[in-house]
Motif scaffolding. Structure first.
Motif, PDB file in Angstrom:
ATOM      1  N   LEU A   1      -9.664 -10.753   4.427  1.00  0.00           N
ATOM      2  CA  LEU A   1      -8.788  -9.786   5.091  1.00  0.00           C
ATOM      3  C   LEU A   1      -9.448  -9.168   6.315  1.00  0.00           C
ATOM      4  CD1 LEU A   1      -7.156  -8.012   2.040  1.00  0.00           C
ATOM      5  CD2 LEU A   1      -6.115  -9.632   3.607  1.00  0.00           C
TER       6      LEU A   1
ATOM      7  N   TYR B   1     -11.921   1.046  -4.145  1.00  0.00           N
ATOM      8  CA  TYR B   1     -10.704   0.344  -3.749  1.00  0.00           C
ATOM      9  C   TYR B   1     -10.099   0.961  -2.479  1.00  0.00           C
ATOM     10  CZ  TYR B   1      -5.913  -1.347  -3.953  1.00  0.00           C
ATOM     11  OH  TYR B   1      -4.708  -1.904  -3.641  1.00  0.00           O
ATOM     12  N   LYS B   2      -9.910   2.279  -2.516  1.00  0.00           N
ATOM     13  CA  LYS B   2      -9.293   2.967  -1.382  1.00  0.00           C
ATOM     14  C   LYS B   2     -10.119   2.785  -0.117  1.00  0.00           C
ATOM     15  CE  LYS B   2      -8.888   7.304  -2.476  1.00  0.00           C
ATOM     16  NZ  LYS B   2      -9.451   7.582  -3.814  1.00  0.00           N
TER      17      LYS B   2
ATOM     18  N   LYS C   1      -9.993  -0.693   1.215  1.00  0.00           N
ATOM     19  CA  LYS C   1      -8.672  -1.008   1.748  1.00  0.00           C
ATOM     20  C   LYS C   1      -8.486  -0.393   3.132  1.00  0.00           C
ATOM     21  CE  LYS C   1      -3.824  -0.475   0.391  1.00  0.00           C
ATOM     22  NZ  LYS C   1      -2.956   0.008  -0.679  1.00  0.00           N
ATOM     23  N   ILE C   2      -8.794   0.875   3.249  1.00  0.00           N
ATOM     24  CA  ILE C   2      -8.506   1.559   4.522  1.00  0.00           C
ATOM     25  C   ILE C   2      -9.443   1.083   5.628  1.00  0.00           C
ATOM     26  CG2 ILE C   2      -9.964   3.593   4.133  1.00  0.00           C
ATOM     27  CD1 ILE C   2      -7.785   5.257   5.395  1.00  0.00           C
TER      28      ILE C   2
ATOM     29  N   THR D   1     -10.688  -1.814   5.835  1.00  0.00           N
ATOM     30  CA  THR D   1     -10.293  -3.168   6.195  1.00  0.00           C
ATOM     31  C   THR D   1      -9.060  -3.145   7.077  1.00  0.00           C
ATOM     32  OG1 THR D   1     -11.137  -3.957   4.089  1.00  0.00           O
ATOM     33  CG2 THR D   1      -9.637  -5.411   5.258  1.00  0.00           C
ATOM     34  N   PHE D   2      -8.093  -2.321   6.702  1.00  0.00           N
ATOM     35  CA  PHE D   2      -6.809  -2.334   7.415  1.00  0.00           C
ATOM     36  C   PHE D   2      -6.924  -1.687   8.782  1.00  0.00           C
ATOM     37  CE2 PHE D   2      -2.653  -0.272   8.274  1.00  0.00           C
ATOM     38  CZ  PHE D   2      -1.935  -1.431   8.485  1.00  0.00           C
TER      39      PHE D   2
ATOM     40  N   HIS E   1      -3.818 -14.862  -1.018  1.00  0.00           N
ATOM     41  CA  HIS E   1      -3.119 -14.154   0.065  1.00  0.00           C
ATOM     42  C   HIS E   1      -1.799 -14.837   0.415  1.00  0.00           C
ATOM     43  CE1 HIS E   1      -3.424 -12.196   4.317  1.00  0.00           C
ATOM     44  NE2 HIS E   1      -2.542 -11.611   3.565  1.00  0.00           N
ATOM     45  N   LEU E   2      -1.766 -16.160   0.227  1.00  0.00           N
ATOM     46  CA  LEU E   2      -0.521 -16.869   0.513  1.00  0.00           C
ATOM     47  C   LEU E   2       0.535 -16.579  -0.539  1.00  0.00           C
ATOM     48  CD1 LEU E   2      -1.930 -20.346   1.546  1.00  0.00           C
ATOM     49  CD2 LEU E   2      -0.844 -18.672   3.035  1.00  0.00           C
TER      50      LEU E   2
ATOM     51  N   THR F   1       1.008 -13.681  -2.456  1.00  0.00           N
ATOM     52  CA  THR F   1       1.494 -12.335  -2.751  1.00  0.00           C
ATOM     53  C   THR F   1       1.419 -11.420  -1.536  1.00  0.00           C
ATOM     54  OG1 THR F   1       1.176 -10.378  -4.103  1.00  0.00           O
ATOM     55  CG2 THR F   1      -0.776 -11.638  -3.561  1.00  0.00           C
ATOM     56  N   ASP F   2       2.163 -10.325  -1.635  1.00  0.00           N
ATOM     57  CA  ASP F   2       2.154  -9.316  -0.579  1.00  0.00           C
ATOM     58  C   ASP F   2       1.412  -8.060  -0.995  1.00  0.00           C
ATOM     59  OD1 ASP F   2       3.553 -10.756   1.223  1.00  0.00           O
ATOM     60  OD2 ASP F   2       5.507  -9.974   0.643  1.00  0.00           O
ATOM     61  N   ARG F   3       0.849  -8.069  -2.204  1.00  0.00           N
ATOM     62  CA  ARG F   3       0.238  -6.833  -2.673  1.00  0.00           C
ATOM     63  C   ARG F   3      -1.237  -7.036  -2.957  1.00  0.00           C
ATOM     64  NH1 ARG F   3       2.460  -4.596  -7.355  1.00  0.00           N
ATOM     65  NH2 ARG F   3       1.309  -2.758  -6.668  1.00  0.00           N
ATOM     66  N   LEU F   4      -2.039  -6.083  -2.496  1.00  0.00           N
ATOM     67  CA  LEU F   4      -3.486  -6.246  -2.589  1.00  0.00           C
ATOM     68  C   LEU F   4      -3.998  -6.356  -4.026  1.00  0.00           C
ATOM     69  CD1 LEU F   4      -6.142  -6.499  -1.140  1.00  0.00           C
ATOM     70  CD2 LEU F   4      -6.234  -4.032  -0.926  1.00  0.00           C
TER      71      LEU F   4
ATOM     72  N   MET G   1      -3.211  -9.696  -5.250  1.00  0.00           N
ATOM     73  CA  MET G   1      -4.022 -10.696  -4.551  1.00  0.00           C
ATOM     74  C   MET G   1      -5.406 -10.810  -5.189  1.00  0.00           C
ATOM     75  SD  MET G   1      -5.030 -10.729  -0.519  1.00  0.00           S
ATOM     76  CE  MET G   1      -6.471 -11.610   0.073  1.00  0.00           C
TER      77      MET G   1
END
Lengths: 457, 282, 441
Positions: free
Chosen positions: C30, C161-162, C165-166, C168-169, C220-221, C223-226, C229
């Motif tokens: 990601l 996790y949080k 995630k943040i 990375t995004f 990743h292909l 699903t849409d949810r982390l 995934m």
């Protein structure tokens, strides 16, 4: 062109000098190797030097096209082809193995391109997938080949780790032929390569087939990689494509010179690596060549005046200092404009004019005094000397002309303005300057400086 | 200050002063104050001698031609790129110490929208700063995020994957996130770029909502025609600050000419026409 | 061959190593840093060798310290070279890891007599030798290492996790809410280095890349949810480990004994096969479902074209204008397999009926329902053409084609909006009547 020849001559001359020095200083055994008395050494040194040159030349374009790591996928993807060729013909002949390597390498590159086109798969992931999965496939076939052939694995090992110990004339000929092809290709396609490295869209708008040029470039990369496998091994061969080119980039912005330098760096690394590994026992040649290239890279990155770290750092510090110094002079000059020539200004009011800290300001003032541009009285007040005034007025005028230019020619200005480096006169045409000066004189109130004045000394 | 305050109108400095700007370094009451900032890419200065102080609780449009350094101004203020000289203060202190007071809405293209997250996930991220380190978001966090999405008109799409949203909807997700982040100052980099009419009005509503809450918002803006309508203050930028201050004083023909060059574009003419009609209107 | 307890051992070890890699791999993928996984897994070689040389053992502590140091060196040097040297990041990685790997190779070769470290094993892994039946009952050191690292990775991914995630995004946002993106970056790099080291006996330092990247990309292909995934990637990793051992145990029985290979290599290939499966079968984005969607759309367009042509045919009969063009088009449209199927569907939906003319010829005609449907289509087509004529400077004879394409996609609401925009227009730019709204009701 002359400049290029000089630069290249410089690189080669310094290498030759280093070698001569080494020959004089070092022991008998090293001298034997350096003077290439043995037939075997001659083959190996010639082979790795030519390989380095070829990889450096073509690597330049891969590097500039930001495709350096595709070379990594390519080299790992050669393993299945090598293993399958081994499975069918054994390790007696080199030809089929190189052919197999080339075919599966090309399939690997195509797989990267295919994967990249799938939504959500980015280029970096595509490269990682291809290199690891193809390598896995390769290892499976290696194992199968070992089980069916009773033959030894040494033939395969040399492709993975690389070894020059067994390099024979035939191998050197392969490498020589490749180097020749790459050299000719780079010479005759230089224009095209430059075009697609710089601006692919422009290239296709010029009616050039980007695909064809890309394919030719890729073909040369495949060729270089495949013949390089034996010498440096498939894990490290990518280093020869990347490192010399990256090192050359530090020295110049000129593509011709960069290509020549990369070729030179590559061959120096190949040469040095072969010599060192021949001199000492138990040194894998490929790894030594990569380390040699690494030394060239580190040297270039640290010391190259153009884009090297030291140069960049010095320039950045210099820029800050120059801006600071000019700001002091400007501040004093602006004060003089307001309160009359020869005014002495207190440090506190100077401090308020700009965002410098006390210590920075003191340092700048000390420098100005040292250079004879300012005088500092015992009461801690600062004023301009005569020569300082001339310099300060020059700086202020230059600055204000630039500001005026920005205002009056705002539509074209941003691409022209390089306030710090240049006096207006060096950049703008005389008629523009006359116009600006006229405007400057017309403004009774001096052209607005963005800084609020008015602190009373 | 006193010496320049007497100057004739139209002069840059007067306008700067009107914005309550600088004679001392940094006014601790100013949400953002930039002093003496010069930014250079390699050796070429892209911003020079920027002096600017925002007034609290105003919507500020940063306007200027391409290459004028608008985004650079924001990025340098947030320490995302190095400055060659000068300093930036957020309520009188360096940005490093005031990070939590500042919300940043980057350009939409700078984000990988393939990321596996839904709209509400993205909005919830704006609250991460206020959650405990280890625990997952609580129910009230989610509710807050949903509420923010509702405010930007995205309630129905809250659980949709972000790559399946249109450009305008993605922008609204970003704004909802800014809303929950509850910073004091917002920097927004071209939020109006390439959005549909519905999003544009949602963004405007949100900007006004933020203003009503007493926030200061700095917006890089491209569309000259709407500057008067949207912003209280304007900062006209072309490598240096051409003018800044209340829109009605600063957004003038003369200043625009200084910003955009001698040849007035059609757009500027149009903006002028709108300006006239706004002034003449009710 | 039959399945033994030793095989179960191998699967468990393989699955632990693959899962540990897959957990972290999600974030590498990601963050578009897959190649950093590649670089670190190569670069840990000198760290391993140095640790062995210094402590002369395979102790966990030394190995992990070596890994952390080398992981950090790789990450820091790559950053430094790309930032200060202005070298593109991919190339910077290439420079760093090849040099480190070369150093590792030289160290191994130089110290071959002192180090109990087989480069073959380091590079390609060798689960089999460590977990044969003879070892049942003992707990191998590598297994313990792996279990510890897997646990650490799981804690890392769950507790942070949080933060992961943040950062990375949107690293910019992370910084502004007080989460340091650079610290998370280095933490992730250290964990990758640790995992690569712990996995090297199981899968080897090159195939570890397959475990890091391929399951995450496949997930990743799908699903849409982390969270999904992450779980999917671990599942895929475990399946690959199981499949590899199953292949090695049972394939020789089927294809002959020569086909057996290293479990680690088969694992890498298995992840590749699973990825290809995901590429083909993924919902919505998969090649298969996209092909189906395209076929469905094509069929719908053919059906709608036939309806439109029939409408125009009957219209020109009504108005008495020449019909040849429409008929010729219709004739073209209904030939061929796709068209036949479309006509069959239209008849089944009772939109079209077949009239038998006297001369034995078969002619299609619209039913009442079909008429209404066709009118709606033609209405949106002609409105769109009018809209384009009003709002662009396209010459009139270029109008038909864009409208033809668009009519299949625009929604009723959009048609209404266009109508609002063009309240006065009754004829399209070609002078034909625009059918009134909802003739159906």
């Amino acid at each position: 062109m002359i400049r290029h020849v000089w630069a290249l001559a410089g690189v080669l001359a310094s290498t030759a000098a280093a070698m001569a020095l080494a020959i004089i200083v070092v022991d008998e055994e090293t001298r034997q190797i350096l003077t290439l008395r043995e037939y075997n050494t001659r083959i190996v040194v010639l082979g790795t030097t030519l390989l380095g040159a070829a990889a450096g030349l073509i690597g330049t374009f891969m590097y500039l096209r930001k495709r350096a790591m595709i070379g990594d996928a390519l080299s790992h993807a050669t393993l299945p082809g090598i293993a399958i060729a081994f499975l069918f013909v054994g390790d007696k002949q080199i030809g089929p193995m190189l052919l197999g390597a080339a075919i599966s390498g090309v399939i690997g590159v195509l797989a990267v391109i295919g994967l990249r086109s799938i939504p959500r798969i980015k280029e970096d992931a595509a490269i990682g997938i291809v290199l690891s999965v193809f390598f896995g496939i390769g290892l499976m076939f290696v194992k199968i080949a070992q089980q069916t052939h009773t033959g030894n694995q040494a033939g395969l090992d040399r492709f993975i780790y690389g070894t020059t110990a067994g390099m024979i004339k035939q191998d050197a000929q392969w490498i020589g032929a490749t180097a020749l092809i790459v050299l000719l290709g780079v010479i005759f396609l230089f224009k095209e390569f430059r075009l697609i490295c710089f601006d692919q869209q422009f290239a296709s708008s010029q009616g050039r087939s980007v695909l064809l040029i890309d394919l030719l470039m890729m073909a040369m990369v495949v060729l270089t990689t495949v013949v390089g496998l034996q010498a440096v091994g498939l894990i490290l061969v990518v280093a020869l494509l990347i490192i010399p080119a990256a090192a050359a980039r530090f020295w110049t912005d000129d593509l011709t010179l960069m290509t020549l330098l990369a070729g030179a760096f590559g061959s120096i690394s190949g040469f040095a690596g072969a010599i060192v590994s021949a001199r000492f026992v138990n040194l894998p040649t490929g790894a030594v060549i990569v380390l040699a290239a690494g030394c060239v890279f580190a040297f270039s990155m640290l010391l190259a005046p153009h884009r090297g770290m030291t140069g960049t750092l010095l320039r950045r510090v210099g820029l800050s200092r120059r801006i600071g110094y000019q700001n002091v002079l400007r501040a004093l000059c602006e004060m003089e404009e307001e309160f009359g020539e020869g005014i002495r200004v207190g440090r506190t009011s100077l401090l308020e004019m700009r965002s410098w800290t006390g210590s920075t300001l003191n340092r700048l003032i000390r420098r100005a005094v040292r250079r004879g541009d300012a005088i500092a009285g015992p009461d801690n007040r600062v004023g301009l000397t005569r020569s300082g005034r001339i310099e300060a007025q020059r700086v202020l005028r230059n600055h204000r002309l630039w500001e005026l230019y920005l205002i009056r020619h705002a539509d074209v200005a941003p691409s022209h303005v390089d306030r710090d480096a240049d006096l207006v006169e060096h950049v703008l045409p005389p008629e523009t300057i006359r116009e600006l000066e006229h405007a400057l004189a017309e403004t009774t109130q001096i052209p607005p400086s963005p800084h609020a004045q008015g602190a009373v000394p | 200050m006193s010496t320049t305050g007497t100057k004739t109108s139209g002069d840059t400095n007067t306008v700067t002063d009107a914005a309550g700007s600088l004679s001392t370094h940094h006014d601790p009451r100013a949400p953002v104050s930039i002093h003496d900032m010069t930014v250079a890419y390699h050796r070429k200065p892209v911003l020079w001698d920027i002096d600017y102080a925002a007034t609290e609780g105003r919507l500020v449009g940063i306007v200027g031609p391409n290459g004028a350094g608008k985004s650079t101004l924001i990025k340098a203020s947030l320490d995302l790129i190095p400055k060659a000289s000068g300093s930036v203060r957020i309520y009188g202190k360096p940005y490093k110490k005031q990070r939590k007071l500042v919300g940043y809405v980057p350009q939409r293209e700078s984000i990988d929208w393939d990321f596996p997250a839904s709209a509400v996930d993205v909005v919830t991220m704006g609250l991460y700063g206020r959650m405990s380190w280890w625990l997952p978001p609580r129910k009230h966090h989610k509710e807050q995020a949903l509420h923010a999405l509702e405010q930007v008109g995205m309630a129905d799409l809250a659980h949709r994957q972000i790559s399946k949203l249109s450009g305008g909807q993605q922008q609204r997700v970003f704004l909802a996130r800014a809303l929950v982040q509850d910073a004091s100052i917002y920097f927004m980099d071209e939020p109006f770029a390439g959005v549909d009419a519905a999003t544009e009005s949602a963004i405007v509503a949100l900007l006004n909502e933020l203003k009503a809450r007493g926030k200061t918002v700095l917006v890089v803006h491209h569309d000259l025609q709407t500057v008067r309508e949207y912003f209280d203050d304007v900062l006209l930028l072309n490598m240096r600050v051409v003018a800044c201050g209340p829109t009605k004083d600063v957004f003038t023909h003369e200043n625009l000419q200084k910003t955009y060059g001698g040849k007035l574009t059609l757009l500027v003419e149009a903006a002028e026409a709108i300006a006239r009609s706004v002034r003449g209107g009710p | 061959m039959t399945w033994t307890l030793g095989d179960t051992y191998v699967v468990i070890i393989g699955a632990m190593s693959a899962s540990a890699c897959a957990l972290l791999g999600n974030y590498l993928v990601l963050r578009k840093m897959s190649l950093m996984g590649d670089a670190i897994s190569h670069a840990v070689l000198p760290g391993l060798v140095a640790a062995f040389l210094i402590t002369n053992s395979r102790g966990v502590g030394a190995m992990f310290v070596g890994a952390v140091i080398v992981g950090l060196i790789t990450a820091v040097f790559t950053q430094a070279i790309s930032k200060f040297g202005r070298v593109e990041e991919g190339a910077a990685m290439g420079v760093v890891f090849t040099i480190l790997f070369a150093g590792g190779l030289i160290m191994i070769r130089q110290q071959a007599d002192h180090v109990d470290l087989d480069p073959q094993c380091v590079l390609f892994g060798n689960i089999e030798t460590f977990y044969s039946d003879a070892l049942i009952g003992t707990i191998p050191q590598a297994g313990v290492n792996l279990a510890v690292v897997l646990l650490l990775d799981a804690l890392f991914v769950m507790l942070l996790y949080k933060q992961l995630k943040i950062t990375t995004f949107d690293p910019g946002l992370a910084t502004s809410v007080g989460i340091r993106a650079d610290i998370m970056h280095y933490a992730l790099m250290i964990m990758v280095a640790l995992t690569a080291v712990a996995s090297f006996e199981a899968v080897g330092s090159i195939l570890v890349i397959a475990m890091l990247i391929v399951p995450a990309v496949a997930a990743h292909l799908l699903t849409d949810r982390l969270p999904v995934m992450i779980l999917l990637s671990v599942t895929i990793a475990c399946i690959a480990a199981l499949a590899a051992r199953v292949y090695n145990v049972y394939a020789p029985g089927v294809f002959g004994s020569g086909i057996q290979a290293d479990t680690s290599a088969v694992m890498a290939v298995a992840t590749g096969i699973l990825l290809v499966g995901a590429i083909i079968l993924a919902p919505e984005r998969g090649l298969l479902s996209q092909a189906l969607q395209r076929i469905r759309l094509a069929l719908r367009i053919v059906q709608e074209d036939i309806l439109g042509l029939l409408y125009r045919q009957s219209e020109s009969r009504r108005t008495g204008s020449p019909t040849s063009e429409a008929e010729a088009l219709l004739g073209n449209a209904v030939r061929g397999l796709v068209a036949r199927w479309a006509v069959y569907r239209l008849r089944a939906r009772r939109l079209v009926k077949v009239d038998h003319t006297g001369s034995g010829q078969v002619a299609l005609a619209l039913t009442d329902k079909g008429e209404a449907r066709a009118a709606r289509l033609v209405r949106s087509h002609r409105l769109w053409e009018s809209y384009l004529a009003q709002h662009s400077d396209l010459p009139l004879d270029h109008l038909h084609m864009p409208a033809e394409r668009v009519e299949h996609y625009i929604s009723p609401e959009m048609v209404d909006r266009i109508r609002e925009d063009l309240p006065e227009v009754d004829l399209d730019p070609h002078g034909r009547e625009i059918p009134p709204p909802d003739a159906e009701s």
